[in-house]
Design a protein around this motif. Structure first.
Motif, PDB file in Angstrom:
ATOM      1  N   ASP A  10       0.816  -1.212   0.000  1.00 18.45           N
ATOM      2  CA  ASP A  10       0.000   0.000   0.000  1.00 18.45           C
ATOM      3  C   ASP A  10       0.856   1.271   0.000  1.00 18.45           C
ATOM      4  O   ASP A  10       0.363   2.350  -0.299  1.00 18.45           O
ATOM      5  CB  ASP A  10      -0.886   0.055   1.256  1.00 18.45           C
ATOM      6  CG  ASP A  10      -1.966  -1.015   1.259  1.00 18.45           C
ATOM      7  OD1 ASP A  10      -2.221  -1.603   0.202  1.00 18.45           O
ATOM      8  OD2 ASP A  10      -2.549  -1.239   2.331  1.00 18.45           O
ATOM      9  N   VAL A  11       2.107   1.144   0.417  1.00 19.09           N
ATOM     10  CA  VAL A  11       2.956   2.309   0.651  1.00 19.09           C
ATOM     11  C   VAL A  11       4.021   2.424  -0.440  1.00 19.09           C
ATOM     12  O   VAL A  11       4.842   1.525  -0.614  1.00 19.09           O
ATOM     13  CB  VAL A  11       3.644   2.232   2.031  1.00 19.09           C
ATOM     14  CG1 VAL A  11       4.484   3.492   2.270  1.00 19.09           C
ATOM     15  CG2 VAL A  11       2.611   2.074   3.137  1.00 19.09           C
ATOM     16  N   ALA A  12       3.993   3.542  -1.165  1.00 25.70           N
ATOM     17  CA  ALA A  12       5.007   3.788  -2.192  1.00 25.70           C
ATOM     18  C   ALA A  12       6.140   4.603  -1.595  1.00 25.70           C
ATOM     19  O   ALA A  12       5.917   5.528  -0.807  1.00 25.70           O
ATOM     20  CB  ALA A  12       4.395   4.544  -3.368  1.00 25.70           C
ATOM     21  N   GLY A  13       7.360   4.267  -1.963  1.00 25.44           N
ATOM     22  CA  GLY A  13       8.496   5.098  -1.598  1.00 25.44           C
ATOM     23  C   GLY A  13       8.554   6.291  -2.533  1.00 25.44           C
ATOM     24  O   GLY A  13       8.363   6.144  -3.741  1.00 25.44           O
ATOM     25  N   LEU A  14       8.783   7.474  -1.994  1.00 28.41           N
ATOM     26  CA  LEU A  14       8.881   8.689  -2.809  1.00 28.41           C
ATOM     27  C   LEU A  14      10.190   9.382  -2.464  1.00 28.41           C
ATOM     28  O   LEU A  14      10.350   9.941  -1.374  1.00 28.41           O
ATOM     29  CB  LEU A  14       7.685   9.607  -2.531  1.00 28.41           C
ATOM     30  CG  LEU A  14       7.644  10.926  -3.301  1.00 28.41           C
ATOM     31  CD1 LEU A  14       7.742  10.702  -4.807  1.00 28.41           C
ATOM     32  CD2 LEU A  14       6.374  11.707  -2.961  1.00 28.41           C
ATOM     33  N   LEU A  15      11.140   9.310  -3.387  1.00 23.88           N
ATOM     34  CA  LEU A  15      12.472   9.856  -3.170  1.00 23.88           C
ATOM     35  C   LEU A  15      12.598  11.209  -3.860  1.00 23.88           C
ATOM     36  O   LEU A  15      12.425  11.304  -5.077  1.00 23.88           O
ATOM     37  CB  LEU A  15      13.528   8.886  -3.714  1.00 23.88           C
ATOM     38  CG  LEU A  15      14.982   9.355  -3.677  1.00 23.88           C
ATOM     39  CD1 LEU A  15      15.430   9.622  -2.239  1.00 23.88           C
ATOM     40  CD2 LEU A  15      15.879   8.307  -4.336  1.00 23.88           C
ATOM     41  N   LEU A  16      12.886  12.244  -3.077  1.00 22.78           N
ATOM     42  CA  LEU A  16      13.059  13.589  -3.632  1.00 22.78           C
ATOM     43  C   LEU A  16      14.541  13.779  -3.946  1.00 22.78           C
ATOM     44  O   LEU A  16      15.378  13.854  -3.049  1.00 22.78           O
ATOM     45  CB  LEU A  16      12.564  14.645  -2.632  1.00 22.78           C
ATOM     46  CG  LEU A  16      11.122  14.470  -2.144  1.00 22.78           C
ATOM     47  CD1 LEU A  16      10.709  15.655  -1.265  1.00 22.78           C
ATOM     48  CD2 LEU A  16      10.148  14.298  -3.311  1.00 22.78           C
TER      49      LEU A  16
END
Length: 202
Positions: A10-16
């Motif tokens: 359910d949880v996406a990793g979001l890398l800035l």
């Protein structure tokens, strides 16, 4: 209630990873070398190792070179043409890229914190409970990264993410709802911002 393994989908990793490294002589942070590879590659690997099956990486400064040099297979690469405006624009672009993917939360990490490894990220991920979750790593009680935003918070975060402040205003206004997860025993949250910080890279 599913087990954590199923929950993690359910949880996406979001890398800035869009920053231009102004105080580093204009070297894109994503391309700084760490353990023989571009820093962005290391940071995306941390999210995967912690259990994020889907990882979106927001690129800006040096995006073409990042695509050439970094091995980011399996990641969704998101271009932020407004990266010069600060982290807020990257956060908005990243959240927008997750719309319609089925992700119920975004676990946001920054490319320039190599001292935050899978152990800390996994702790924050394990605190996820649903679309209303708001979870942050803490270092001796002080909020830091990574931060997990359930999808119910995305619109509010995007509406207030401006300049280099990112989600700071939103998190301040919702401080009472944040679940802090202590990570000082397993991670070092220092940023790579100046020439002096480069000795934190290996």
């Amino acid at each position: 209630m599913t087990d954590h393994q199923d929950h993690r989908g359910d949880v996406a990793g979001l890398l800035l990873a869009a920053g231009g490294g102004r105080r580093l002589g204009g070297r894109p942070k994503a391309l700084l070398e760490h353990r023989g590879r571009p820093l962005v590659e290391h940071a995306a690997g941390v999210l995967r190792a912690a259990g994020c099956r889907r990882v979106h990486v927001v690129l800006g400064a040096g995006a073409d070179e990042v695509r050439r040099r970094a091995e980011l297979g399996g990641c969704v690469l998101v271009d932020n043409p407004d990266w010069g405006g600060g982290m807020g624009s990257s956060l908005r672009a990243g959240l927008e890229s997750l719309a319609g993917t089925g992700a119920r939360a975004a676990l946001v990490s920054l490319v320039d914190q190599p001292g935050i490894g899978p152990a800390a990220v996994a702790r924050v991920l394990a605190a996820y409970e649903g679309v209303n979750s708001l979870v942050s790593a803490a270092y001796e009680g002080t909020r830091g990264h990574p931060v997990l935003f359930g999808a119910a918070h995305w619109a509010g975060v995007a509406a207030t993410a401006t300049g280099d402040r990112g989600a700071r205003a939103y998190l301040r206004d919702h401080a009472a709802a944040i679940r802090l997860v202590e990570c000082a025993d397993v991670a070092d949250p220092h940023d790579i911002d100046t020439e002096a910080d480069l000795n934190r890279l290996r």
